[in-house]
Write an enzyme that holds these catalytic residues in place. Structure first.
Site, PDB file in Angstrom:
ATOM      1  N   HIS A  57      46.192  24.090 -42.249  1.00 49.61           N
ATOM      2  CA  HIS A  57      45.566  24.736 -43.444  1.00 49.61           C
ATOM      3  C   HIS A  57      45.648  26.190 -43.216  1.00 49.61           C
ATOM      4  O   HIS A  57      44.801  27.051 -42.240  1.00 49.61           O
ATOM      5  CB  HIS A  57      43.897  24.610 -43.698  1.00 49.61           C
ATOM      6  CG  HIS A  57      43.587  23.020 -43.557  1.00 49.61           C
ATOM      7  ND1 HIS A  57      43.924  22.296 -44.751  1.00 49.61           N
ATOM      8  CD2 HIS A  57      43.090  22.362 -42.747  1.00 49.61           C
ATOM      9  CE1 HIS A  57      43.365  21.182 -44.434  1.00 49.61           C
ATOM     10  NE2 HIS A  57      42.795  21.062 -43.490  1.00 49.61           N
ATOM     11  N   HIS A 268      43.677  12.690 -38.510  1.00 51.99           N
ATOM     12  CA  HIS A 268      42.534  12.456 -37.375  1.00 51.99           C
ATOM     13  C   HIS A 268      42.338  11.116 -36.879  1.00 51.99           C
ATOM     14  O   HIS A 268      42.818  10.745 -35.921  1.00 51.99           O
ATOM     15  CB  HIS A 268      41.256  13.216 -37.990  1.00 51.99           C
ATOM     16  CG  HIS A 268      41.354  14.565 -38.474  1.00 51.99           C
ATOM     17  ND1 HIS A 268      41.747  15.584 -37.395  1.00 51.99           N
ATOM     18  CD2 HIS A 268      41.120  15.279 -39.458  1.00 51.99           C
ATOM     19  CE1 HIS A 268      41.727  16.813 -37.817  1.00 51.99           C
ATOM     20  NE2 HIS A 268      41.263  16.486 -39.279  1.00 51.99           N
ATOM     21  N   ASP A 319      46.421  22.246 -37.849  1.00 52.94           N
ATOM     22  CA  ASP A 319      45.186  22.010 -38.595  1.00 52.94           C
ATOM     23  C   ASP A 319      44.405  23.353 -38.928  1.00 52.94           C
ATOM     24  O   ASP A 319      44.759  24.400 -39.772  1.00 52.94           O
ATOM     25  CB  ASP A 319      44.309  21.006 -37.835  1.00 52.94           C
ATOM     26  CG  ASP A 319      42.925  20.662 -38.868  1.00 52.94           C
ATOM     27  OD1 ASP A 319      42.918  21.177 -39.953  1.00 52.94           O
ATOM     28  OD2 ASP A 319      42.272  19.760 -38.503  1.00 52.94           O
TER      29      ASP A 319
HETATM   30  C1  NGQ Z   1      39.566  21.120 -44.234  1.00 50.83           C
HETATM   31  N1  NGQ Z   1      39.381  20.475 -42.171  1.00 50.83           N
HETATM   32  O1  NGQ Z   1      39.866  20.597 -45.448  1.00 50.83           O
HETATM   33  O2  NGQ Z   1      39.892  22.118 -44.161  1.00 50.83           O
HETATM   34  C2  NGQ Z   1      39.046  20.241 -43.331  1.00 50.83           C
HETATM   35  C3  NGQ Z   1      37.406  20.539 -43.466  1.00 50.83           C
HETATM   36  C4  NGQ Z   1      36.616  18.706 -44.823  1.00 50.83           C
HETATM   37  C5  NGQ Z   1      39.254  20.011 -41.094  1.00 50.83           C
HETATM   38  N2  NGQ Z   1      38.700  18.552 -41.251  1.00 50.83           N
HETATM   39  C6  NGQ Z   1      36.769  20.196 -44.557  1.00 50.83           C
HETATM   40  N3  NGQ Z   1      39.756  20.143 -39.711  1.00 50.83           N
HETATM   41  O3  NGQ Z   1      36.802  17.856 -44.428  1.00 50.83           O
HETATM   42  O4  NGQ Z   1      35.765  18.342 -45.889  1.00 50.83           O
HETATM   43 ZN    ZN Z   2      42.554  19.234 -42.234  1.00 53.30          ZN
END
Ligand code: NGQ
Ligand code: ZN
Length: 451
Positions: A57, A268, A319
């Site tokens: 991201h 993950h 990530d």
């Molecule tokens: C994200 N990131 O979409 O950026 C996610 C967090 C979520 C990570 N999981 C937000 N590292 O999963 O709702």
């Molecule tokens: Zn992610």
């Protein structure tokens, strides 16, 4: 046809010396080890293939290090997410492009030659689409055009705030699409990645929280080719919510509902049972591990020993981009297993060393997850080259697999000297050719956001 003779290279059959490689239109046209003839270009050092970074991201690079204070009695993933949403609220196409470009420069300098961008900040701050609904996706592709990184752009489908179609929250309104709006963003992404030397578009239903099974079926059918990435089972609260809503754990629920095959990348997959591990390993899908971010966010440990023993495919992603480094991702993956098991060399497949095993698995898994022909030095593959400086203090005196072990486990500095993507050199003497410009643009945005 451009060509070069590399002093030493990691080919599919193993380490070889004096390897002549010729390339045309970005693809490797010939690989000839033990080349005795004359050569105009001789490249010293050790050549390894480029690795795909399977999960990024990009915008989150802009808030790296800003969430290291405990705000309440317990800080965790979900409180981090609130802070991250506030930061996402400040994005616009110009800021995103600058932040993504610096992140990509850092990826390239660390040995990644392509990235899968899991892109979900689509709309204006009030939730209305931009005039071009793909404007934010296009900004990531523009950054890639500047940095030269290979790009698999994955527009994210996001429709709900949780299981059972819970309504999305205020912080999520920039992410939301119905299938028609989503299709327009995919079209824009395809046009933008089609213009890159190494580009591809796939899709990413954000998670089982944000996309329901009916939507997953619709999307995978409507966008019938290219990679499909999804976040899954990262946090225990997500597993509990899934069980409460569906009676099943996330990975079991996904596999019971859809035909999960080699198109899929499961990001993950941290919290999985032995049965789920076996299903994932047998499916041909890639598990997308992001050890630096998973450690940073307190996610938990993926059962990588069990999974790789069953032949499961995997790759690594940076990530949240809190710290961008291919060797660090690989090191932390292995070290997590060592800490849990109180034993060493957990992921090695003898006679290969641990570093070699990790590197080759991540290169193959990354290529599959990105749907790009990289990760291997063979005819037809993308001319993605990473040259390690084996005179670097971290590598000097090492050879063969020992070079990869030293790079991954024991290098304080960065021994990556030259990087080529689709035959074009983008890193020279350890520095990206556009680093200065990328740093300046990033600094302007970082200062603006801090003000
Ligand atoms: C994200 N990131 O979409 O950026 C996610 C967090 C979520 C990570 N999981 C937000 N590292 O999963 O709702
Ligand atoms: Zn992610």
């Amino acid at each position: 046809m451009p060509e070069a003779v590399f002093e030493r290279a990691l080919l599919p059959e193993g380490w070889r010396e004096k390897v002549r490689i010729a390339w045309e239109a970005g693809r490797i046209a010939a690989v000839e080890p033990d080349f005795g003839g004359p050569a105009e270009t001789r490249i010293a050092g050790t050549l390894v293939p480029g690795t795909g970074n399977l999960h990024s991201h990009a915008f989150q690079r802009g808030f790296a290090g800003l969430t290291e204070r405990r705000g309440q009695a317990s800080d965790h993933f979900w409180t981090w997410r609130e802070a991250m949403y506030r930061f996402a609220g400040a994005m616009n196409p110009q800021r995103l492009k600058a932040i993504a470009a610096l992140a990509q420069v850092e990826m390239l300098e660390s040995g990644f030659t392509a990235v899968a961008e899991f892109h979900y900040v689509h709309h204006q701050p009030d939730g209305r689409p931009y005039d071009d609904p793909a404007a934010m996706a296009v900004a990531v592709a523009e950054a890639a055009a500047e940095t030269g990184i290979g790009l698999t752009l994955l527009p994210v489908f996001y429709a709900h705030g949780g299981f059972s179609d819970r309504p999305a929250g205020e912080g999520q309104k920039r992410f939301l699409c119905d299938p028609d709006l989503f299709a327009r963003i995919v079209e824009g992404a395809k046009a933008a990645t089609g213009a890159l030397a190494s580009g591809r578009t796939g899709i990413a239903p954000h998670s089982l929280r944000a996309a329901n099974v009916a939507e997953l079926r619709l999307l995978t059918a409507a966008h019938g080719d290219g990679p499909v990435h999804i976040h899954i089972a990262e946090q225990t609260a997500e597993v509990a919510d899934c069980e409460a809503a569906t009676g099943r754990r996330p990975v079991d629920y996904l596999f019971d509902s859809l035909d999960v095959d080699s198109r899929w990348c499961l990001i993950h997959a941290t919290h999985v049972t032995a049965g789920e591990v076996a299903r994932m390993a047998a499916s041909g899908a890639v598990v997308g591990l992001c050890p630096v971010t998973e450690a940073d966010l307190g996610d938990g440990l993926f059962p990588a020993v069990d999974y790789t023993t069953l032949g499961g495919r995997w790759g690594v992603g940076s990530d949240s981009n809190v710290l961008i480094s291919l060797p660090q991702e690989l090191r932390l993956l292995e070290q997590g297993q060592r800490l849990r098991d109180r034993a060493r060399n957990r992921l090695a497949k003898p006679p290969l060393s641990t570093g070699r095993t990790l590197f080759e698995a991540a290169a193959a898994g990354g290529a599959q997850a990105l749907g790009l022909p990289l990760g291997v030095l063979a005819t037809g593959a993308s001319a993605d080259f990473v040259v390690l400086d084996d005179d670097h203090p971290a590598l000097v005196g090492r050879s063969g697999d020992g070079l990869l072990d030293a790079w991954i486990f024991a290098a304080a500095g960065n021994p990556v000297r030259d990087v080529f993507v689709a035959g074009r050199q983008v890193v020279k003497d350890g520095v990206h050719v556009a680093r200065a410009a990328a740093e300046a643009a990033f600094a302007a945005v970082a200062r603006e956001l801090a003000a």
